[in-house]
Structure formats: structure tokens, C-alpha cells
Design a protein around this motif. Structure first.
Motif, mmCIF file in Angstrom:
data_model
loop_
_atom_site.group_PDB
_atom_site.id
_atom_site.type_symbol
_atom_site.label_atom_id
_atom_site.label_comp_id
_atom_site.label_asym_id
_atom_site.label_seq_id
_atom_site.Cartn_x
_atom_site.Cartn_y
_atom_site.Cartn_z
ATOM 1 N N GLN A 48 0.823 -1.203 0.000
ATOM 2 C CA GLN A 48 0.000 0.000 0.000
ATOM 3 C C GLN A 48 0.856 1.251 0.000
ATOM 4 O O GLN A 48 1.837 1.352 0.720
ATOM 5 N N ILE A 49 0.463 2.213 -0.849
ATOM 6 C CA ILE A 49 1.145 3.506 -0.893
ATOM 7 C C ILE A 49 0.409 4.516 -0.034
ATOM 8 O O ILE A 49 0.968 5.192 0.805
ATOM 9 N N ARG A 108 10.780 -4.174 4.992
ATOM 10 C CA ARG A 108 11.009 -2.733 5.141
ATOM 11 C C ARG A 108 11.397 -2.374 6.574
ATOM 12 O O ARG A 108 12.340 -1.608 6.796
ATOM 13 N N LEU A 109 10.683 -2.911 7.547
ATOM 14 C CA LEU A 109 10.995 -2.615 8.949
ATOM 15 C C LEU A 109 12.398 -3.105 9.307
ATOM 16 O O LEU A 109 13.132 -2.440 10.044
ATOM 17 N N SER A 149 9.996 -1.034 20.783
ATOM 18 C CA SER A 149 10.806 0.139 21.100
ATOM 19 C C SER A 149 10.738 1.190 19.999
ATOM 20 O O SER A 149 10.564 2.384 20.271
ATOM 21 N N GLU A 150 10.865 0.756 18.739
ATOM 22 C CA GLU A 150 10.847 1.705 17.622
ATOM 23 C C GLU A 150 9.475 2.365 17.477
ATOM 24 O O GLU A 150 9.379 3.539 17.112
ATOM 25 N N ALA A 151 8.425 1.614 17.766
ATOM 26 C CA ALA A 151 7.082 2.197 17.724
ATOM 27 C C ALA A 151 6.903 3.198 18.858
ATOM 28 O O ALA A 151 6.334 4.281 18.676
ATOM 29 N N GLU A 160 7.559 7.589 10.714
ATOM 30 C CA GLU A 160 8.348 8.439 9.824
ATOM 31 C C GLU A 160 8.634 7.769 8.480
ATOM 32 O O GLU A 160 9.067 8.434 7.537
ATOM 33 N N LEU A 161 8.394 6.459 8.386
ATOM 34 C CA LEU A 161 8.628 5.749 7.131
ATOM 35 C C LEU A 161 7.490 6.029 6.152
ATOM 36 O O LEU A 161 6.329 6.082 6.553
#
Length: 208
Positions: free
Chosen positions: A11-12, A148-149, A163-165, A172-173
Motif C-alpha cells: 500500500q502507498i 522494510r521494517l 521500542s521503535e514504535a 516516519e517511514l
């Protein structure tokens, strides 16, 4: 070596359609109604980037070289167009890209007009990085998202996903947002909580 089969939705952005503002539901005076807001149009570059990324993903799995070439040719063909794919399809004109097959043509149409496309991807599980395989165990994370993650944020564990969430890095991606980030954080938190609960209730070593 086991083969895994995935149906992956790439999905874009939200579907291209006229959307009304959600600011208020109060009645307005005649002639002062809110105008519909046009969603941003998918660009040729965005389409080409998705196609090229899929080709890279298939190549990383030692996939069919003809399929890899088909996606890369399609990406180059989209970039070479002098007109927006969306505009071409909207007026009902054919998408003229040399060597473009009917199946891939349909997927490009979905990507251009709806902001998403679905691919069926069979691959050897052992060819994927361990971090990607870990992310694939999380509900609602498909292959494309997992890769991607892993590649863009270095996420290789459930702990790092949480943690990143929590640090608001995922939003931001491109293609992610506040809601998708919150959903990933909640799923990671649930897994970690269940893991801790299982550990706390495990019998002591050597107990009869």
C-alpha cells in the motif's frame, strides 16, 4: 528447504477518492457547505519505486529471474511515460509499456487507482534474514512490511519493534502513519506480555 506462500498487499496511500473533512458534523448555511477534499494522486515515481522494491525482494529470495526482470522492466516503463499512469487509466486509455503482461498490468492499475496492490509470493523461508522471519510471526505484518521494517529501521526482534514504535520512528517511514504505528506497538506489547506470562507460570526446573 520449506517453501512459504504469502499473499501480500503493498500500500502507498489511502484510496483515491473524494473525502469530506471530519472537522464538524454541525449543519451549515446554504452555500457554505464544505467542499470535498481530493486525496493526493499516486505518482509514476511512487509506482516505479514499489515495482523495483518488489523485484529486489524477489531477487533476495533467489526467486524467478523472469519475474524479477518483469517487475524491473515495468518500473522503467512507468518512469519513461510522459503522462501520469493515473491520468492514462482514468480516461480509459491503454497503458503502453513494452513487454508488460496482463497480470502485472492489473496490479499497476490497482496501485495507481487504489493506492495498493496484492502479490502472491512463494519463497524459501530459509533465505530470509532471521529478523524478517521473526517479524512475520506478528499478526498483520506481511513480507513486504517485514522486510522494510528490518532493512530501514534494523528491527530484528519483537522487543525492538515495540521500542521503535514507542519512539515514533515507524511513523516516519513512507506508507506508515500514527495509526499503523500504534497498531504495531500494541501487537508487539501483546506478544511480550504473553511471553512474560508464560515465563512466570512455567514450572520450576527439576520439579516433579
Amino acid at each position: 528447504m520449506s517453501i512459504m506462500q504469502f499473499t501480500q498487499t503493498v500500500q502507498i496511500m489511502p484510496p483515491l477518492q473524494m473525502r469530506r473533512s471530519k472537522r464538524t458534523t454541525q449543519p451549515t448555511l446554504p452555500g457554505m457547505e464544505q467542499e470535498p477534499v481530493q486525496a493526493q494522486k499516486v505518482t509514476n515515481r511512487q509506482i516505479a519505486e514499489v515495482l523495483a522494491s518488489i523485484a529486489d525482494m524477489i531477487e533476495s529470495q533467489n526467486g524467478n529471474r523472469y519475474r524479477i526482470q518483469a517487475y524491473r522492466n515495468a518500473a522503467r516503463g512507468v518512469l519513461a511515460l510522459q503522462e501520469s499512469v493515473v491520468d492514462i487509466l482514468t480516461r480509459g486509455a491503454p497503458l503502453v509499456i513494452p513487454g508488460l503482461g496482463e497480470r502485472l498490468r492489473t496490479r499497476i492499475k490497482d496501485l495507481a487507482l487504489h493506492g495498493s496492490m496484492t502479490i502472491n509470493n512463494g519463497f524459501y523461508a530459509q533465505t530470509l534474514p532471521q529478523g524478517v522471519r521473526i517479524l512475520l510471526t506478528v499478526d498483520h505484518i506481511g513480507l513486504y512490511t517485514a522486510i522494510r521494517l528490518h532493512e530501514e529501521l534494523g528491527i530484528d526482534s519483537i522487543e525492538k519493534l515495540y521500542s521503535e514504535a514507542q519512539l515514533h520512528h515507524i511513523r516516519e517511514l513512507p506508507g506508515f502513519g500514527v495509526r499503523s504505528e500504534a497498531r504495531l506497538q500494541q501487537m508487539a506489547e501483546n506478544i511480550l506480555r504473553n511471553r512474560q506470562a508464560t515465563h512466570n507460570h512455567a514450572p520450576l526446573g527439576g520439579a516433579a
